[in-house]
Design a protein around this motif. Structure first.
Motif, PDB file in Angstrom:
ATOM      1  N   GLU A   1      48.992  27.592  42.661  1.00  0.00           N
ATOM      2  CA  GLU A   1      50.112  28.264  41.949  1.00  0.00           C
ATOM      3  C   GLU A   1      51.492  28.568  42.038  1.00  0.00           C
ATOM      4  O   GLU A   1      52.075  29.211  41.507  1.00  0.00           O
ATOM      5  CB  GLU A   1      49.187  30.024  43.638  1.00  0.00           C
ATOM      6  CG  GLU A   1      50.468  31.030  43.280  1.00  0.00           C
ATOM      7  CD  GLU A   1      50.465  32.292  44.914  1.00  0.00           C
ATOM      8  OE1 GLU A   1      51.467  33.100  44.526  1.00  0.00           O
ATOM      9  OE2 GLU A   1      50.268  31.534  45.388  1.00  0.00           O
TER      10      GLU A   1
ATOM     11  N   LEU B   1      46.921  29.349  39.155  1.00  0.00           N
ATOM     12  CA  LEU B   1      46.637  30.226  39.850  1.00  0.00           C
ATOM     13  C   LEU B   1      47.412  31.481  39.905  1.00  0.00           C
ATOM     14  O   LEU B   1      48.793  31.173  40.136  1.00  0.00           O
ATOM     15  CB  LEU B   1      46.500  30.150  41.324  1.00  0.00           C
ATOM     16  CG  LEU B   1      45.223  29.180  41.493  1.00  0.00           C
ATOM     17  CD1 LEU B   1      44.604  28.501  42.984  1.00  0.00           C
ATOM     18  CD2 LEU B   1      44.059  28.422  40.671  1.00  0.00           C
TER      19      LEU B   1
ATOM     20  N   PRO C   1      47.161  34.962  42.607  1.00  0.00           N
ATOM     21  CA  PRO C   1      46.217  36.023  42.712  1.00  0.00           C
ATOM     22  C   PRO C   1      46.805  37.017  43.076  1.00  0.00           C
ATOM     23  O   PRO C   1      47.878  36.766  43.235  1.00  0.00           O
ATOM     24  CB  PRO C   1      45.959  35.679  43.914  1.00  0.00           C
ATOM     25  CG  PRO C   1      46.985  34.257  43.905  1.00  0.00           C
ATOM     26  CD  PRO C   1      47.434  34.047  42.990  1.00  0.00           C
TER      27      PRO C   1
ATOM     28  N   ARG D   1      47.772  37.166  49.937  1.00  0.00           N
ATOM     29  CA  ARG D   1      47.373  36.845  48.319  1.00  0.00           C
ATOM     30  C   ARG D   1      45.529  37.114  48.379  1.00  0.00           C
ATOM     31  O   ARG D   1      44.826  37.429  49.202  1.00  0.00           O
ATOM     32  CB  ARG D   1      46.774  35.553  48.042  1.00  0.00           C
ATOM     33  CG  ARG D   1      48.182  34.736  47.780  1.00  0.00           C
ATOM     34  CD  ARG D   1      48.136  32.964  48.012  1.00  0.00           C
ATOM     35  NE  ARG D   1      49.524  32.672  47.539  1.00  0.00           N
ATOM     36  CZ  ARG D   1      50.693  32.313  48.785  1.00  0.00           C
ATOM     37  NH1 ARG D   1      50.792  33.187  50.085  1.00  0.00           N
ATOM     38  NH2 ARG D   1      51.504  31.573  48.747  1.00  0.00           N
TER      39      ARG D   1
ATOM     40  N   PHE E   1      42.184  36.926  46.214  1.00  0.00           N
ATOM     41  CA  PHE E   1      41.509  36.224  44.640  1.00  0.00           C
ATOM     42  C   PHE E   1      39.935  37.567  44.365  1.00  0.00           C
ATOM     43  O   PHE E   1      39.305  37.345  45.130  1.00  0.00           O
ATOM     44  CB  PHE E   1      41.049  34.964  45.532  1.00  0.00           C
ATOM     45  CG  PHE E   1      42.604  33.813  46.117  1.00  0.00           C
ATOM     46  CD1 PHE E   1      42.680  33.250  44.781  1.00  0.00           C
ATOM     47  CD2 PHE E   1      42.974  34.235  46.504  1.00  0.00           C
ATOM     48  CE1 PHE E   1      43.539  32.497  44.717  1.00  0.00           C
ATOM     49  CE2 PHE E   1      43.956  33.337  46.780  1.00  0.00           C
ATOM     50  CZ  PHE E   1      45.059  32.658  45.707  1.00  0.00           C
TER      51      PHE E   1
ATOM     52  N   ASP F   1      40.095  34.302  39.646  1.00  0.00           N
ATOM     53  CA  ASP F   1      40.721  33.731  40.545  1.00  0.00           C
ATOM     54  C   ASP F   1      40.237  32.282  41.530  1.00  0.00           C
ATOM     55  O   ASP F   1      40.491  31.336  41.287  1.00  0.00           O
ATOM     56  CB  ASP F   1      42.248  34.679  41.500  1.00  0.00           C
ATOM     57  CG  ASP F   1      42.595  35.644  41.197  1.00  0.00           C
ATOM     58  OD1 ASP F   1      43.159  35.288  39.713  1.00  0.00           O
ATOM     59  OD2 ASP F   1      42.340  36.854  41.063  1.00  0.00           O
TER      60      ASP F   1
ATOM     61  N   ASP G   1      39.077  30.255  38.873  1.00  0.00           N
ATOM     62  CA  ASP G   1      40.240  28.967  38.456  1.00  0.00           C
ATOM     63  C   ASP G   1      40.524  27.959  39.625  1.00  0.00           C
ATOM     64  O   ASP G   1      40.654  26.711  39.222  1.00  0.00           O
ATOM     65  CB  ASP G   1      41.303  29.852  38.584  1.00  0.00           C
ATOM     66  CG  ASP G   1      41.007  31.062  36.915  1.00  0.00           C
ATOM     67  OD1 ASP G   1      40.438  30.423  35.867  1.00  0.00           O
ATOM     68  OD2 ASP G   1      42.137  32.163  37.017  1.00  0.00           O
TER      69      ASP G   1
ATOM     70  N   ARG H   1      41.580  30.853  30.322  1.00  0.00           N
ATOM     71  CA  ARG H   1      41.907  32.608  30.317  1.00  0.00           C
ATOM     72  C   ARG H   1      42.402  33.221  28.724  1.00  0.00           C
ATOM     73  O   ARG H   1      42.226  34.151  28.317  1.00  0.00           O
ATOM     74  CB  ARG H   1      43.520  33.134  30.528  1.00  0.00           C
ATOM     75  CG  ARG H   1      43.095  32.418  32.353  1.00  0.00           C
ATOM     76  CD  ARG H   1      44.674  32.135  33.187  1.00  0.00           C
ATOM     77  NE  ARG H   1      44.277  31.690  34.352  1.00  0.00           N
ATOM     78  CZ  ARG H   1      45.004  30.687  34.778  1.00  0.00           C
ATOM     79  NH1 ARG H   1      46.389  30.404  34.379  1.00  0.00           N
ATOM     80  NH2 ARG H   1      45.308  30.568  36.280  1.00  0.00           N
TER      81      ARG H   1
END
Length: 225
Positions: free
Chosen positions: A135, A140, A142, A151, A153, A157, A160, A185
């Motif tokens: 992240e 990522l 989220p 967080r 997801f 997410d 990914d 994406r």
């Protein structure tokens, strides 16, 4: 010798001192005298280094010069086996990533509920610190739960995170993975993913070709033993 390999004369001296080349007689003035045997050893090492790395290449050459034929051949077999294993892993990676990429974010796959970071880590078989690192690197993004700030997801997410986990196990770097995820994406395309895999496959082809080149020179070195 240096011109034949496209390297400096100092590098030839370094190879001789490291035992990569067989012992060379010297003139009365102290200069080394090299012949075709030394050239074959030099070209064998250079090709081996491209195929399996300098450390393993040196081990092969040391075994050859020590007259340890079986050991040298075993090391060469191990190099080929290693490349074969990498090819199998690459094929598996490609198949897995294609399957993951086909999971459209608009059509969530299991799990359908939103997950917290610990649950995602458990699902992927990694540590929570790894997910947080991904992240922080921008791989990522989220969401966050209201009130708690934890967080959260969703299916996209998790997809990914799955792609990231698979690529990391295949030793891809974070910037490479980011390129793949950005492409997925943005367009839902697997073009970036396919490019990464194609480059890796080309690199493996080059390394295998280098080992074949090394085998030609090694066969001459071993024939003299």
């Amino acid at each position: 010798m240096a011109r034949a390999a496209g390297i400096s004369t100092q590098q030839i001296r370094n190879y001789a001192d490291a035992g990569i080349l067989p012992p060379a007689p010297r003139t009365a003035a102290g200069y080394r005298r090299f012949d075709g045997t030394h050239l074959d050893a030099l070209l064998a090492y250079r090709a081996l280094a491209r195929g399996c790395g300098p450390q393993q290449a040196r081990a092969v050459m040391l075994a050859v010069h020590a007259g340890e034929r079986s050991d040298a051949l075993a090391l060469l077999d191990a190099a080929h086996a290693g490349l074969h294993g990498e090819r199998q892993a690459l094929a598996a990676t490609g198949a897995a990533l294609e399957a993951l990429a086909d999971r459209s974010p608009g059509r969530p796959q299991r799990p359908s509920a939103r997950l917290r970071v610990g649950e995602v880590a458990a699902l992927l078989g990694v540590r929570t610190s790894a997910v947080r690192t991904w992240e922080a690197a921008g791989l990522l993004a989220p969401g966050r739960e209201r009130g708690t700030g934890y967080r959260s997801f969703d299916a996209a997410d998790v997809r990914d995170a799955r792609v990231t986990a698979v690529l990391r196990r295949a030793h891809y770097r974070l910037p490479q993975i980011k390129s793949v995820l950005d492409d997925l994406r943005r367009t839902g395309s697997t073009e970036a993913l396919q490019t990464v895999i194609a480059h890796r496959r080309t690199a493996l082809d080059d390394r295998t070709t280098a080992l074949l080149e090394a085998a030609l020179h090694l066969s001459r070195c071993l024939a003299l033993r």
